[in-house]
Scaffold this motif. Sequence first.
Motif, PDB file in Angstrom:
ATOM      1  N   GLU A 258       7.174  -3.271 -48.774  1.00  0.00           N
ATOM      2  CA  GLU A 258       8.423  -2.635 -49.160  1.00  0.00           C
ATOM      3  C   GLU A 258       8.168  -1.256 -49.762  1.00  0.00           C
ATOM      4  OE1 GLU A 258      12.534  -3.601 -51.636  1.00  0.00           O
ATOM      5  OE2 GLU A 258      10.799  -4.941 -51.822  1.00  0.00           O
ATOM      6  N   PRO A 259       8.833  -0.217 -49.267  1.00  0.00           N
ATOM      7  CA  PRO A 259       8.602   1.151 -49.742  1.00  0.00           C
ATOM      8  C   PRO A 259       9.034   1.350 -51.190  1.00  0.00           C
ATOM      9  CG  PRO A 259       9.703   1.159 -47.606  1.00  0.00           C
ATOM     10  CD  PRO A 259       9.756  -0.247 -48.121  1.00  0.00           C
ATOM     11  N   VAL A 260       8.486   2.417 -51.787  1.00  0.00           N
ATOM     12  CA  VAL A 260       8.803   2.812 -53.152  1.00  0.00           C
ATOM     13  C   VAL A 260       9.226   4.276 -53.161  1.00  0.00           C
ATOM     14  CG1 VAL A 260       7.888   3.239 -55.469  1.00  0.00           C
ATOM     15  CG2 VAL A 260       7.203   1.183 -54.221  1.00  0.00           C
ATOM     16  N   VAL A 261      10.354   4.554 -53.795  1.00  0.00           N
ATOM     17  CA  VAL A 261      10.715   5.922 -54.143  1.00  0.00           C
ATOM     18  C   VAL A 261      10.305   6.106 -55.596  1.00  0.00           C
ATOM     19  CG1 VAL A 261      12.568   7.606 -54.413  1.00  0.00           C
ATOM     20  CG2 VAL A 261      12.628   5.974 -52.509  1.00  0.00           C
ATOM     21  N   ASN A 262       9.434   7.067 -55.837  1.00  0.00           N
ATOM     22  CA  ASN A 262       8.790   7.232 -57.135  1.00  0.00           C
ATOM     23  C   ASN A 262       9.304   8.520 -57.776  1.00  0.00           C
ATOM     24  OD1 ASN A 262       7.057   7.589 -59.297  1.00  0.00           O
ATOM     25  ND2 ASN A 262       5.188   7.235 -58.123  1.00  0.00           N
ATOM     26  N   LEU A 263      10.077   8.373 -58.848  1.00  0.00           N
ATOM     27  CA  LEU A 263      10.665   9.512 -59.545  1.00  0.00           C
ATOM     28  C   LEU A 263       9.901   9.776 -60.838  1.00  0.00           C
ATOM     29  CD1 LEU A 263      13.197  11.490 -59.918  1.00  0.00           C
ATOM     30  CD2 LEU A 263      14.083   9.678 -61.401  1.00  0.00           C
ATOM     31  N   ASP A 264       9.460  11.015 -61.036  1.00  0.00           N
ATOM     32  CA  ASP A 264       8.790  11.363 -62.281  1.00  0.00           C
ATOM     33  C   ASP A 264       9.036  12.834 -62.576  1.00  0.00           C
ATOM     34  OD1 ASP A 264       6.211   9.855 -63.911  1.00  0.00           O
ATOM     35  OD2 ASP A 264       6.544  11.985 -64.276  1.00  0.00           O
ATOM     36  N   LYS A 265       9.237  13.151 -63.834  1.00  0.00           N
ATOM     37  CA  LYS A 265       9.480  14.526 -64.258  1.00  0.00           C
ATOM     38  C   LYS A 265       8.187  15.339 -64.330  1.00  0.00           C
ATOM     39  CE  LYS A 265      11.932  17.023 -67.960  1.00  0.00           C
ATOM     40  NZ  LYS A 265      12.612  16.873 -69.277  1.00  0.00           N
ATOM     41  N   LEU A 266       7.038  14.630 -64.358  1.00  0.00           N
ATOM     42  CA  LEU A 266       5.720  15.262 -64.466  1.00  0.00           C
ATOM     43  C   LEU A 266       5.598  16.093 -65.742  1.00  0.00           C
ATOM     44  CD1 LEU A 266       4.828  16.277 -60.795  1.00  0.00           C
ATOM     45  CD2 LEU A 266       4.180  14.224 -62.069  1.00  0.00           C
ATOM     46  N   THR A 267       5.899  15.456 -66.869  1.00  0.00           N
ATOM     47  CA  THR A 267       5.563  16.057 -68.155  1.00  0.00           C
ATOM     48  C   THR A 267       4.060  15.870 -68.371  1.00  0.00           C
ATOM     49  OG1 THR A 267       6.126  13.990 -69.273  1.00  0.00           O
ATOM     50  CG2 THR A 267       7.853  15.660 -69.100  1.00  0.00           C
ATOM     51  N   TYR A 268       3.565  16.099 -69.575  1.00  0.00           N
ATOM     52  CA  TYR A 268       2.117  16.099 -69.797  1.00  0.00           C
ATOM     53  C   TYR A 268       1.440  14.797 -69.369  1.00  0.00           C
ATOM     54  CZ  TYR A 268       2.840  13.059 -73.797  1.00  0.00           C
ATOM     55  OH  TYR A 268       3.169  11.986 -74.580  1.00  0.00           O
ATOM     56  N   ALA A 269       2.124  13.650 -69.511  1.00  0.00           N
ATOM     57  CA  ALA A 269       1.487  12.364 -69.220  1.00  0.00           C
ATOM     58  C   ALA A 269       1.750  11.874 -67.802  1.00  0.00           C
ATOM     59  CB  ALA A 269       1.947  11.308 -70.218  1.00  0.00           C
ATOM     60  N   GLY A 270       2.656  12.537 -67.070  1.00  0.00           N
ATOM     61  CA  GLY A 270       2.894  12.202 -65.675  1.00  0.00           C
ATOM     62  C   GLY A 270       1.952  13.028 -64.812  1.00  0.00           C
ATOM     63  N   ASN A 271       1.179  12.371 -63.972  1.00  0.00           N
ATOM     64  CA  ASN A 271       0.065  13.039 -63.314  1.00  0.00           C
ATOM     65  C   ASN A 271      -0.016  12.597 -61.856  1.00  0.00           C
ATOM     66  OD1 ASN A 271      -2.356  14.174 -62.575  1.00  0.00           O
ATOM     67  ND2 ASN A 271      -3.539  13.291 -64.254  1.00  0.00           N
ATOM     68  N   LEU A 272       0.129  13.533 -60.936  1.00  0.00           N
ATOM     69  CA  LEU A 272       0.038  13.186 -59.520  1.00  0.00           C
ATOM     70  C   LEU A 272      -1.354  12.687 -59.136  1.00  0.00           C
ATOM     71  CD1 LEU A 272       2.174  15.953 -57.772  1.00  0.00           C
ATOM     72  CD2 LEU A 272       2.725  13.536 -58.074  1.00  0.00           C
ATOM     73  N   ALA A 273      -2.362  13.049 -59.929  1.00  0.00           N
ATOM     74  CA  ALA A 273      -3.704  12.539 -59.647  1.00  0.00           C
ATOM     75  C   ALA A 273      -3.756  11.021 -59.771  1.00  0.00           C
ATOM     76  CB  ALA A 273      -4.722  13.180 -60.586  1.00  0.00           C
TER      77      ALA A 273
END
Length: 355
Positions: free
Chosen positions: A26-41
């Motif tokens: 099942e797919p996931v739509v992943n929402l994040d604001k990418l503040t200091y603790a949100g990391n695409l890595a």
Amino acid sequence: MTILVTGGAGFIGSNFVAGWLAGTDEPVVNLDKLTYAGNLANLESLRADERHRFVRGDIGDRAAMDALLKAHAPRAVVHFAAESHVDRSIHGPADFIQTNVVGTFTLLEAVRSYWGSLEPAAKAAFRFLHVSTDEVYGSLGEDDPAFSETTAYAPNSPYSASKAGSDHLVRAYHHTYGLPVVTTNCSNNYGPFQFPEKLIPLMIANALEGKPLPVYGDGRQVRDWLYVADHCEAIRLVLERGALGEVYNVGGNAERRNLEVVHTLCDILDAERPRSGGHRALIQFVTDRPGHDRRYAIDSRKIQGALGWRPRESFESGLAKTVRWYLGHADWVAQVRSGEYRRWIEKNYAERPAS
């Protein structure tokens, strides 16, 4: 069929998304604001996975939330997005109120509107799962019983107060509007991808550089420790089978004093990366933070009895896995310990005197 995960580039959220896609198509739509603790890595392993769609956005942006829900029509929302560090909330509480209270309110309003537009079968199947913390219950004495789902709220920091506010909003939207919600309150998580301002990754990172290991106060504060993969499994079970409107406490059955945690970490590091004099010699007691809660403990009997969940990892096995992950991901650690991270460490620790 798809689910929407908020805060899915953060520590727990990214572990949840990766685990979800490893266990289901099942797919996931992943929402994040990418503040200091949100990391695409944190999501690098999913770069080529077509089931994962990342969207940069803010839960406090109502128009964006309406558009996202309309475009992807999720069957469920799993809400991790939050400011989550007590020390940061002491220095700057406004961000915590804005994200955790106002942001959750805005998201709930968007979800309520979307849910109300669904066809009857989809409306009945929809779920909103809110991920919260044991800190909303306040502090325990040495001999007090562990927090249960009926423990009265008594938050003691701006962070825990903001999470308590979000919990109350989620509950109110169920009782007032019938929104199909479930809530989980977890104990202290640890594991891969945790931002190194929290106790365990901070100690690992400092120890590897031969820096002091700052322990607040006398180090005798007690926390229940939960390996992040065990937490994510509990969330999946609650999403699948949790009763509407109910709260489920999720703990690792692993109460430890902070100083015990640091000692265990040092001993694991002594075996993995020996250091002359041993890593315990780096421990430095510093002035305690304001209003530091003395003890948290979770009673997980409800989720164990109702859903059959148990933590798979002991504290010792989970901590050993965590240390080895950080030792094997030095590039990730170096990347996240950016200028923002250094500024925070200087602000929180540099002027904190030894005790």
